[in-house]
Scaffold this active site. Structure first.
Site, PDB file in Angstrom:
ATOM      1  N   GLU A  65      23.420  75.964  20.454  1.00  0.00           N
ATOM      2  CA  GLU A  65      24.362  75.512  18.973  1.00  0.00           C
ATOM      3  C   GLU A  65      25.591  74.177  19.751  1.00  0.00           C
ATOM      4  O   GLU A  65      25.992  73.516  19.557  1.00  0.00           O
ATOM      5  CB  GLU A  65      24.689  76.372  18.171  1.00  0.00           C
ATOM      6  CG  GLU A  65      23.610  75.938  17.271  1.00  0.00           C
ATOM      7  CD  GLU A  65      23.080  74.634  15.812  1.00  0.00           C
ATOM      8  OE1 GLU A  65      24.119  74.384  16.422  1.00  0.00           O
ATOM      9  OE2 GLU A  65      22.046  75.361  15.524  1.00  0.00           O
ATOM     10  N   GLU A  72      26.728  66.297  21.000  1.00  0.00           N
ATOM     11  CA  GLU A  72      26.932  64.673  19.771  1.00  0.00           C
ATOM     12  C   GLU A  72      27.952  64.669  20.643  1.00  0.00           C
ATOM     13  O   GLU A  72      28.882  63.385  20.363  1.00  0.00           O
ATOM     14  CB  GLU A  72      26.824  66.266  19.070  1.00  0.00           C
ATOM     15  CG  GLU A  72      25.161  65.982  18.360  1.00  0.00           C
ATOM     16  CD  GLU A  72      25.298  66.914  17.127  1.00  0.00           C
ATOM     17  OE1 GLU A  72      26.203  67.182  16.424  1.00  0.00           O
ATOM     18  OE2 GLU A  72      24.265  67.073  16.175  1.00  0.00           O
TER      19      GLU A  72
END
Length: 121
Positions: A65, A72
């Site tokens: 994660e 991102e």
């Protein structure tokens, strides 16, 4: 080795962890899932090997994660406008998270189902 640099690197890393907790809904979901799994592990009475597996799965999910959030951010910085390759990069990183989450769930079920079966029946 400069101890000040080492301490700063831990501080920067902790800032990253706090940031992902505050900003990423999926990370918070996995944090909650980890708490539930740890409680289930305590109450189920896992072996040492099973504990190691559970801890590795939980920490692995957190790492994936964190990497997804990093990808991102870098993609958004490098390509602020819509670009098909930027979208693909973000989707690929999210796909890695999904695959690891599914794998973790399957391994968790392999560990827990026999124990729950023994408790219930």
């Amino acid at each position: 080795m400069d101890s000040r640099k080492l301490i700063k690197s831990f501080i920067y890393a902790s800032h990253g962890i706090l940031h992902v907790i505050k900003s990423e809904q999926n990370f918070r979901f996995h944090l909650l899932a980890a708490i539930v799994v740890i409680i289930a592990s305590i109450t189920t009475g896992l072996s040492k090997t099973e504990w190691i597996i559970i801890i590795m799965l939980i920490c692995g999910m957190f790492m994936v994660e964190l990497l997804n959030a990093s990808i991102e951010r870098v993609v958004d910085l490098a390509s602020p406008d819509y670009h098909e390759l930027a979208l693909q990069a973000k989707d690929l990183a999210a796909g890695a998270c999904l695959i690891y989450a599914i794998c973790s769930a399957v391994v968790g079920l392999i560990i827990f189902i026999p124990k729950w079966w023994g408790i219930l029946f």
